[in-house]
Scaffold this active site. Structure first.
Site, PDB file in Angstrom:
ATOM      1  N   CYS A 175     -17.043  33.022  -0.623  1.00 17.89           N
ATOM      2  CA  CYS A 175     -17.179  31.723  -1.299  1.00 17.89           C
ATOM      3  C   CYS A 175     -16.471  30.631  -0.499  1.00 17.89           C
ATOM      4  O   CYS A 175     -16.971  29.518  -0.369  1.00 17.89           O
ATOM      5  CB  CYS A 175     -16.610  31.784  -2.715  1.00 17.89           C
ATOM      6  SG  CYS A 175     -17.448  32.967  -3.789  1.00 17.89           S
TER       7      CYS A 175
ATOM      8  N   CYS B  26     -12.652  34.759  -3.922  1.00 19.94           N
ATOM      9  CA  CYS B  26     -13.790  35.267  -3.149  1.00 19.94           C
ATOM     10  C   CYS B  26     -13.803  34.680  -1.735  1.00 19.94           C
ATOM     11  O   CYS B  26     -14.025  33.481  -1.562  1.00 19.94           O
ATOM     12  CB  CYS B  26     -15.078  34.910  -3.900  1.00 19.94           C
ATOM     13  SG  CYS B  26     -16.585  35.085  -2.960  1.00 19.94           S
TER      14      CYS B  26
END
Length: 100
Positions: A27, A24
């Site tokens: 993230c 991600c």
């Protein structure tokens, strides 16, 4: 009781849980912010990272549908949650409201 459940239910200080995944990109973007917040808050806040790919039960239990998702717990209660990336100043301001 799992170590995760025990921590979020019994911690004397609030616990910020970062639901993330290695793949991600957002993230990765928020990770330095979370590290900085942890440094600034010190012992007033615990921070744990939960890999969403490896913890589907926790994802379902807390209805995490997108990542990154941050959830602030204290004694098992959700005090605040947010999905997506926040600027550090905004996250710090929000967390400060919930931390002594």
């Amino acid at each position: 009781m799992s170590k995760f459940s025990n921590l979020i239910q019994n911690s004397e200080v609030p616990v910020l849980v970062d639901f993330y995944a290695d793949w991600c990109q957002p993230c990765h973007m928020i990770a330095p912010t979370i590290r900085s917040i942890k440094t600034k808050m010190g012992d007033k806040l615990k921070v744990i990272k939960v890999n969403s790919d490896n913890n589907q039960k926790a994802m379902m239990k807390y209805q995490v549908r997108s990542i990154p998702t941050l959830i602030l717990f204290h004694k098992g209660k959700i005090l605040w949650r947010n999905s997506g990336v926040l600027p550090e100043f905004e996250l710090e301001k929000i967390l400060s409201k919930h931390i002594n």
